[in-house]
Design a protein around this motif. Structure first.
Motif, PDB file in Angstrom:
ATOM      1  N   LYS A  24      18.840   0.457   3.196  1.00 12.28           N
ATOM      2  CA  LYS A  24      17.918  -0.776   2.627  1.00 12.28           C
ATOM      3  C   LYS A  24      17.601  -1.448   3.999  1.00 12.28           C
ATOM      4  CE  LYS A  24      20.763  -1.530  -1.371  1.00 12.28           C
ATOM      5  NZ  LYS A  24      21.543  -2.556  -1.948  1.00 12.28           N
ATOM      6  N   GLU A  25      17.934  -1.438   4.900  1.00 13.43           N
ATOM      7  CA  GLU A  25      17.838  -2.467   6.188  1.00 13.43           C
ATOM      8  C   GLU A  25      16.700  -1.777   7.110  1.00 13.43           C
ATOM      9  OE1 GLU A  25      21.842  -5.222   6.161  1.00 13.43           O
ATOM     10  OE2 GLU A  25      21.430  -3.978   7.785  1.00 13.43           O
ATOM     11  N   LEU A  26      17.155  -0.628   7.358  1.00 11.39           N
ATOM     12  CA  LEU A  26      16.485   0.066   8.498  1.00 11.39           C
ATOM     13  C   LEU A  26      14.948   0.539   8.053  1.00 11.39           C
ATOM     14  CD1 LEU A  26      19.328   2.874   9.544  1.00 11.39           C
ATOM     15  CD2 LEU A  26      18.362   0.617  10.639  1.00 11.39           C
ATOM     16  N   LYS A  27      14.125   0.262   9.055  1.00 14.73           N
ATOM     17  CA  LYS A  27      12.536   0.494   9.011  1.00 14.73           C
ATOM     18  C   LYS A  27      12.121   1.807   9.145  1.00 14.73           C
ATOM     19  CE  LYS A  27      12.583  -3.485   6.951  1.00 14.73           C
ATOM     20  NZ  LYS A  27      12.622  -3.717   5.597  1.00 14.73           N
ATOM     21  N   HIS A  28      13.036   2.585   9.902  1.00 11.14           N
ATOM     22  CA  HIS A  28      12.542   3.904  10.741  1.00 11.14           C
ATOM     23  C   HIS A  28      13.517   4.934  10.358  1.00 11.14           C
ATOM     24  CE1 HIS A  28       9.427   1.743  12.819  1.00 11.14           C
ATOM     25  NE2 HIS A  28      10.383   0.790  13.229  1.00 11.14           N
ATOM     26  N   LEU A  29      13.445   5.866   9.724  1.00 11.46           N
ATOM     27  CA  LEU A  29      14.099   7.146   9.270  1.00 11.46           C
ATOM     28  C   LEU A  29      13.890   8.394   9.947  1.00 11.46           C
ATOM     29  CD1 LEU A  29      14.952   6.002   5.760  1.00 11.46           C
ATOM     30  CD2 LEU A  29      16.534   5.469   7.737  1.00 11.46           C
ATOM     31  N   ILE A  30      14.593   9.137  10.426  1.00 10.08           N
ATOM     32  CA  ILE A  30      14.158  10.320  11.004  1.00 10.08           C
ATOM     33  C   ILE A  30      15.104  11.425   9.992  1.00 10.08           C
ATOM     34  CG2 ILE A  30      14.678  12.183  12.734  1.00 10.08           C
ATOM     35  CD1 ILE A  30      14.434   9.916  14.779  1.00 10.08           C
ATOM     36  N   CYS A  31      14.309  12.179   9.412  1.00  3.91           N
ATOM     37  CA  CYS A  31      15.050  12.962   8.391  1.00  3.91           C
ATOM     38  C   CYS A  31      14.775  14.561   8.324  1.00  3.91           C
ATOM     39  CB  CYS A  31      14.396  12.786   7.125  1.00  3.91           C
ATOM     40  SG  CYS A  31      13.978  10.884   6.773  1.00  3.91           S
ATOM     41  N   GLU A  32      15.529  15.007   7.926  1.00  2.00           N
ATOM     42  CA  GLU A  32      15.540  16.855   7.709  1.00  2.00           C
ATOM     43  C   GLU A  32      14.514  16.975   7.010  1.00  2.00           C
ATOM     44  OE1 GLU A  32      18.406  20.905   7.408  1.00  2.00           O
ATOM     45  OE2 GLU A  32      18.986  19.016   6.874  1.00  2.00           O
ATOM     46  N   SER A  49       8.724   1.387   0.402  1.00  2.00           N
ATOM     47  CA  SER A  49       7.087   1.098   0.980  1.00  2.00           C
ATOM     48  C   SER A  49       6.798   0.456   2.410  1.00  2.00           C
ATOM     49  CB  SER A  49       6.513   0.039  -0.191  1.00  2.00           C
ATOM     50  OG  SER A  49       7.319  -1.217  -0.126  1.00  2.00           O
ATOM     51  N   ASP A  50       7.969  -0.055   2.767  1.00  2.00           N
ATOM     52  CA  ASP A  50       7.588  -0.598   4.304  1.00  2.00           C
ATOM     53  C   ASP A  50       8.505   0.260   5.228  1.00  2.00           C
ATOM     54  OD1 ASP A  50      10.187  -1.321   3.364  1.00  2.00           O
ATOM     55  OD2 ASP A  50      10.292  -3.281   4.388  1.00  2.00           O
ATOM     56  N   LYS A  51       8.862   1.552   5.153  1.00  2.00           N
ATOM     57  CA  LYS A  51       9.722   2.412   5.868  1.00  2.00           C
ATOM     58  C   LYS A  51       8.771   3.301   6.639  1.00  2.00           C
ATOM     59  CE  LYS A  51      14.023   1.603   3.403  1.00  2.00           C
ATOM     60  NZ  LYS A  51      14.627   0.613   4.294  1.00  2.00           N
ATOM     61  N   GLU A  52       9.222   3.701   7.724  1.00  2.00           N
ATOM     62  CA  GLU A  52       8.150   4.872   8.222  1.00  2.00           C
ATOM     63  C   GLU A  52       9.177   6.140   8.416  1.00  2.00           C
ATOM     64  OE1 GLU A  52       5.288   5.301  12.033  1.00  2.00           O
ATOM     65  OE2 GLU A  52       6.563   3.573  12.213  1.00  2.00           O
ATOM     66  N   PHE A  53       8.714   7.249   8.215  1.00  2.00           N
ATOM     67  CA  PHE A  53       9.657   8.504   7.972  1.00  2.00           C
ATOM     68  C   PHE A  53       9.046   9.314   8.961  1.00  2.00           C
ATOM     69  CE2 PHE A  53       9.924   6.620   3.969  1.00  2.00           C
ATOM     70  CZ  PHE A  53      11.119   6.421   3.421  1.00  2.00           C
ATOM     71  N   PHE A  54       9.993  10.256   9.699  1.00  2.00           N
ATOM     72  CA  PHE A  54       9.931  11.034  10.586  1.00  2.00           C
ATOM     73  C   PHE A  54      10.577  12.278  10.468  1.00  2.00           C
ATOM     74  CE2 PHE A  54       9.513   6.865  12.628  1.00  2.00           C
ATOM     75  CZ  PHE A  54       8.273   6.728  13.183  1.00  2.00           C
TER      76      PHE A  54
END
Length: 223
Positions: A24-32, A49-54
């Motif tokens: 819920k808290e993190l805004k940046h997620l690195i994902c497989e 909606s406010d998160k950035e995915f990599f």
């Protein structure tokens, strides 16, 4: 800072309160796989909606990895695999190596994986054991099998449903006479743990009574 966040491998309740809070808290997620992570967040009704995915795969180039190192240096980042604990037999381990080489802080949350339940369920003496990830498909496979059946301690590994029959036949050809533990579909609807004398397993396999469906963790324990 980078935090490795385990996610369920089957039952959606197999996630910690801490993991849910961070998701819920993190805004940046690195994902497989970013699509899988978004589906996971939707399942837990977490707005992204406010998160950035990599994305991070075994093919991620050095330029992107350098960018991820800078992100970790400047932000609170979460790392997720498709299921289970990131870095365990998946591309996440490269981020651990980057953090170590760059002097970046990282944390590994305890959580879901198929390996630990399979080791416990085997019933072997696991004061010592070997984990080898996946067996080689071709080159080195016979050497790996001969090494494990001559070892003094149990060996655990993941095996594909498409190679389970081949594995049993290979152990038979090598005259293996110890015990074998098979964990199938850990944390899923048809979860099953069985430990056999290999001769018993061979009879079940020969008569078609052994269920070879799903995802497997195998333990081999020489006598």
């Amino acid at each position: 800072m980078l935090t490795f966040i385990p996610t369920p491998i089957g039952n959606k309740e197999d996630i910690t309160l801490r993991a849910l809070r961070l998701l819920k808290e993190l805004k940046h997620l690195i994902c497989e796989d970013t699509r899988t992570t978004k589906k996971l967040l939707q399942m837990y009704e977490i707005d992204y909606s406010d998160k950035e995915f990599f994305s991070l795969t075994s093919f991620t180039d050095k330029g992107k990895l350098a960018h991820y190192a800078n992100l970790i240096r400047e932000n609170e980042i979460g790392m997720l695999s498709d299921a289970g604990t990131p870095g365990l037999s998946d591309p996440g381990k490269v981020l651990v190596q980057i953090c170590q080489s760059e002097g970046l802080k990282y944390s590994i949350l305890p959580g879901a994986n198929a390996l630990v339940p399979s080791i416990v369920a085997a019933g072997f003496d696991t004061s010592e054991f070997i984990y080898i990830g996946f067996l080689p498909q071709k080159k080195g496979r016979q050497t790996a099998l001969k090494t494990m059946i001559s070892s003094d301690i149990p060996t655990f590994f993941y095996e594909s449903v498409h190679r389970m029959g081949k594995l049993i036949e290979e152990l038979h050809e090598l005259n293996f006479d110890g015990k074998i533990a098979i964990a199938r579909e850990v944390s899923k609807l048809f979860e099953e743990y069985q430990t056999f004398e290999f001769s018993e397993l061979w009879d079940l396999y020969q008569t078609g009574k052994l269920v070879l469906k799903g995802e497997f963790v195998v333990g081999v324990c020489p006598k």
